[in-house]
Design an enzyme around this catalytic site. Structure first.
Site, PDB file in Angstrom:
ATOM      1  N   CYS A  87      45.003 -56.193  48.844  1.00  0.00           N
ATOM      2  CA  CYS A  87      45.730 -54.957  49.160  1.00  0.00           C
ATOM      3  C   CYS A  87      44.911 -53.820  49.771  1.00  0.00           C
ATOM      4  O   CYS A  87      45.160 -53.382  50.889  1.00  0.00           O
ATOM      5  CB  CYS A  87      46.399 -54.420  47.901  1.00  0.00           C
ATOM      6  SG  CYS A  87      47.477 -55.584  47.063  1.00  0.00           S
ATOM      7  N   HIS A 143      47.300 -46.824  47.021  1.00  0.00           N
ATOM      8  CA  HIS A 143      46.238 -47.791  46.722  1.00  0.00           C
ATOM      9  C   HIS A 143      44.995 -47.629  47.581  1.00  0.00           C
ATOM     10  O   HIS A 143      44.336 -48.618  47.939  1.00  0.00           O
ATOM     11  CB  HIS A 143      46.766 -49.233  46.813  1.00  0.00           C
ATOM     12  CG  HIS A 143      46.032 -50.170  45.895  1.00  0.00           C
ATOM     13  ND1 HIS A 143      46.249 -51.518  45.829  1.00  0.00           N
ATOM     14  CD2 HIS A 143      45.046 -49.926  44.999  1.00  0.00           C
ATOM     15  CE1 HIS A 143      45.451 -52.072  44.949  1.00  0.00           C
ATOM     16  NE2 HIS A 143      44.703 -51.113  44.422  1.00  0.00           N
TER      17      HIS A 143
HETATM   18 CA   LIG Z   1      49.113 -56.967  48.526  1.00  0.00          CA
END
Ligand SMILES: [Ca+2]
Length: 520
Positions: A87, A143
């Site tokens: 990610c 994130h």
């Molecule tokens: Ca991901």
């Protein structure tokens, strides 16, 4: 010069530079008023696989009518890649046009309390487009770290944060939906403080999240519908209040990443369990954005792109039993690719990539051009006629000629670098794919194999004949191994993979243990 003519010129200008050997350089001199520029929307799913969409996999057990229709009305890329198989590094690459392994995060991902990752002096898609007259907003899973402290303090303003990169507005969640703290953030602060303890838990039979802190009103299952409502509300309000100003929306979804938390209205809609239903909900979100564009008369001059940040782990029933979805439902989220999320094989990072822009893109087209999500920065720069300086988008190539269906004499990218969750490298040039290691480098087993004396140290595949990366040709083609190894080393050493106008001094950033945790 009208808008259409401008875009054609920008695309052709880039194409002619390609022929001149300046691959990826963004040089356009034409000017263009902000009101003529397209709106740009990038929707990025979280852990959605190459084989989940009907338009990529005839055997998919998941109905994805909205994404399929978007592809039919635009262009579908068959060889698009995220810059990482996990990610955070992909998000870094999307916004900065630079491979994340050049940053302090050299493997793995950030956690919910990690500090901000991107240098705020760096040009990002959001700061570039804001500079060129765009309203800019981000909705979804951030994130990329928040705040400047070693451990994020959610009671203090979350600066630096998304607003520090040129986003006028941010509404979303700090990190993955399975990472504490569980709360909504609006611009630089939580909407409600995450004050209540929450045990590791399930949102459904397929769900899982880490223990930690949660805001009182936060429900995992409500996150994707709420983010979707916020995003389409933004489109409606922007169209009403600022009709002459283009907007850029970065919409990184928290799904279908675990916890597998599909809303009631999609339950049972797929034949691939809760995971499949969650992908249906992703498709619903795409449909809601498309509807919002249509009702506001924005369809024609909006470039909307849909992709995923990495491959699917195929989670279902058991948290880390990646292949159970294939056994139980007969659905393979990776399609015919080898591997899953976090892996160095294509199942880890080859992504669906769909773009629709009715004013410019030929409906129903497909492209086999090798592209990377780091390319969005140079491409957006080309769309607005901006020059990228040498200290920005070091791994970003302008793919506008491919989006517009131009016939090119040579590939846009000289090569592309892949990176697994644990930091295994691969480099791809044409059909040759070299992997500097044995095993998956990610979730699939074996993760790493120590070669015995005389055995290949890595993997070499010819994807033209061997789409599933099954036959290691390392020993048969030593010259290819040597050439690609040297090219990768050059990209690492020189600090960029796109040609620059001049050499820039390398900036060395030391890794710090506290933000290099191997979380997925
Ligand atoms: Ca991901």
């Amino acid at each position: 010069m009208d808008r259409r003519e401008f875009i054609r010129t920008a695309g052709l200008g880039a194409a002619s530079l390609l022929l001149a050997g300046c691959t990826g350089a963004v040089k356009t001199s034409a000017s263009k008023t902000a009101a003529d520029r397209p709106n740009i929307i990038f929707i990025m799913a979280d852990d959605m696989g190459y084989g989940d969409l009907g338009c990529y996999n005839k055997e998919s057990k998941i109905p994805t009518p909205n994404m399929d229709k978007l592809a039919a009305e635009g262009i579908r890329f068959t060889d698009a890649h995220s810059p990482s198989a996990v990610c955070t590094p992909t998000r870094y690459g999307v916004l900065t046009g630079r491979y994340c392994w050049r940053s302090r995060l050299t493997r793995g991902v950030l956690g919910g309390y990690s500090p901000f990752l991107i240098d705020t002096e760096r040009i990002t898609i959001s700061s570039l487009l804001k500079q060129h007259g765009y309203a800019t907003a981000c909705f979804g899973k951030w994130h990329l770290g928040l705040g400047g402290n070693k451990k994020t303090d959610y009671t203090k303003p979350l600066v630096p944060g998304p607003n520090s990169l040129g986003f006028d507005y941010f509404f979303g969640i700090p990190a993955s939906l399975d990472m504490s703290p569980y709360c909504y953030i609006e611009n630089d602060r939580p909407v409600e403080q995450p004050t209540l303890p929450i045990a590791a838990g399930k949102a459904s039979e397929d769900g899982w999240w880490r223990q930690g802190l949660v805001a009182p009103g936060f429900k995992h299952v409500e996150v994707l519908p709420k983010l979707t409502r916020k995003a389409i509300q933004y489109i409606d309000e922007h169209a009403e209040k600022s009709p002459g100003k283009p907007f850029f929306m970065y919409f990184p979804l928290p799904a279908p990443h675990c916890p597998i938390a599909p809303a009631d209205f999609v339950k049972g809609r797929s034949k691939a369990g809760g995971y499949g239903d969650f992908v249906v909900e992703v498709d619903w979100t795409v449909g809601e954005v498309v509807k919002a564009l249509r009702r506001n008369g924005l369809t024609r001059n909006t470039l909307i792109m849909v992709s995923s940040d990495n491959g699917s782990p195929g989670r279902t029933k058991v948290k880390r039993d990646p292949y159970s979805i294939v056994e139980i439902y007969g659905h393979n989220p990776s399609g015919k690719l080898r591997g899953i999320k976090a892996d160095i094989w294509d199942g880890g990072h080859r992504e669906p990539f769909i773009a629709r822009w009715p004013a410019e893109i030929t409906p129903g087209s497909t492209s086999d051009e090798i592209i990377c999500l780091t390319d969005l920065l140079a491409t957006c720069a080309a769309v607005v006629g901006a020059d990228l300086p040498d200290n920005a988008g070091e791994d970003s190539f302008n793919i506008l000629p491919a989006l517009l269906g131009r016939k090119l004499d040579k590939p846009i990218r000289e090569a592309i670098v892949h990176h697994s969750g644990s930091g295994m490298f691969s480099i791809r040039q044409g059909n040759w794919k070299l992997i500097l290691g044995r095993g998956s480098g990610g979730f699939s087993t074996p993760k790493n194999i120590k070669p015995k004396p005389g055995e290949p140290k890595g993997q070499l595949y010819n994807l033209k004949d061997d789409f599933a990366e099954s036959e290691n040709l390392w020993a048969e083609h030593p010259q290819v191994v040597e050439n690609l190894t040297k090219l990768l080393e050059k990209y690492k050493q020189q600090g960029h993979s796109r040609p620059l106008s001049k050499t820039i001094p390398l900036r060395v950033i030391n890794s710090r243990d506290w933000d290099c945790k191997l979380l997925f």
